[in-house]
Design an enzyme around this catalytic site. Sequence first.
Site, PDB file in Angstrom:
ATOM      1  N   GLU A  87      -2.747  -7.360   6.959  1.00 57.42           N
ATOM      2  CA  GLU A  87      -1.531  -6.785   7.787  1.00 57.42           C
ATOM      3  C   GLU A  87      -1.378  -7.897   8.910  1.00 57.42           C
ATOM      4  OE1 GLU A  87       1.533  -5.836   8.220  1.00 57.42           O
ATOM      5  OE2 GLU A  87       1.240  -3.798   8.258  1.00 57.42           O
ATOM      6  N   HIS A 111       0.824  -1.148  -0.101  1.00 55.06           N
ATOM      7  CA  HIS A 111       0.099  -0.043   0.070  1.00 55.06           C
ATOM      8  C   HIS A 111       1.044   1.260  -0.035  1.00 55.06           C
ATOM      9  CE1 HIS A 111       1.017   0.930   4.320  1.00 55.06           C
ATOM     10  NE2 HIS A 111       0.973  -0.414   4.498  1.00 55.06           N
TER      11      HIS A 111
END
Length: 322
Positions: free
Chosen positions: A125, A37
């Site tokens: 994550e 990201h």
Amino acid sequence: MEEEQEQEHHEQKCNHHHPSIILHHGKLPKRIILVRHGESEGNLDKAAYATIPDNKIPLTPLGISQARSTGARLYDLISRHSSPNWRVYFYVSPYERTRSTLREIGRSFSKRRIIGVREESRVREQDFGNFQVEESMPAIKEARERFGRFFYRFPEGESAADVFDRVSSFLESLWRDIDFNRLHSDPAEDLNLIIISHGLTCRVFLMKWFKWTVEQFERLNNLGNCEIRVMELGHGGEYSLAVYHTVEELQEWGLSQEMIEDQKWRVQATRGAWNEHCPWYLDEFFDNLLETSEDEDKPLDEEEHISLSETSNNEDNFDDEQ
């Protein structure tokens, strides 16, 4: 979710009884591209994790700009090195920063080029616990360095080993998506899978795919924001990082010379081939293995043949009783 699990169970049963159908329904993707990201508020200010849930941390203005630039880069990469009828399919972590990254990347692609998108929680994550206490995180991360990045589990969170397990599960589903053409791709088109995820998750994905050891994983450097890793199909059907990326890039990421040589080998390797020169497949686990031993060269005498035959018969009888 239950319906998907039932379908996967059914497909596994089909594979068990009909192994010839494995990997014949779907054409292999030309590329599998991992994307971290863009810059998030948490990357800019660690204090954000103390007040905002990790999954809701947004991108910064710079992160949005990074994502748009990465979209243009991906479009250029794919369009210049694919057949005219190329397509893309996205997998994305459910976190705000990854979904926003996808949104900005998507601006570079027309609707005709995008087969679909799937939100995939298994590429999220690493879980560091809930709200992070800013004052305690430096000591926790120091403990991780001493304990080892792969096995250290954050209090109330995950270790990289935990992430490895769920990424492994995702890869099994990914292969079934390809095998049974759940992605609805046309065999005449070059398919590109783009996975928008997080730094550690991307490294674990590569570790699992290329069978890297824990020691090799811990030498890897993290991806920068909106950095990419392109796994491209080689001439013989194996994926390699060395098709698109340079040796210098692989070195910068922390790959050893042996790992780089393996990536080069994969460019030409036949799918499913075994790299006999890859030390972490065998030699690394032993000291001074002999090529042959005297016992292997010595023919069995008649008594040994009889003994082995009796043992085999006894095992068969035991199996019948079970």
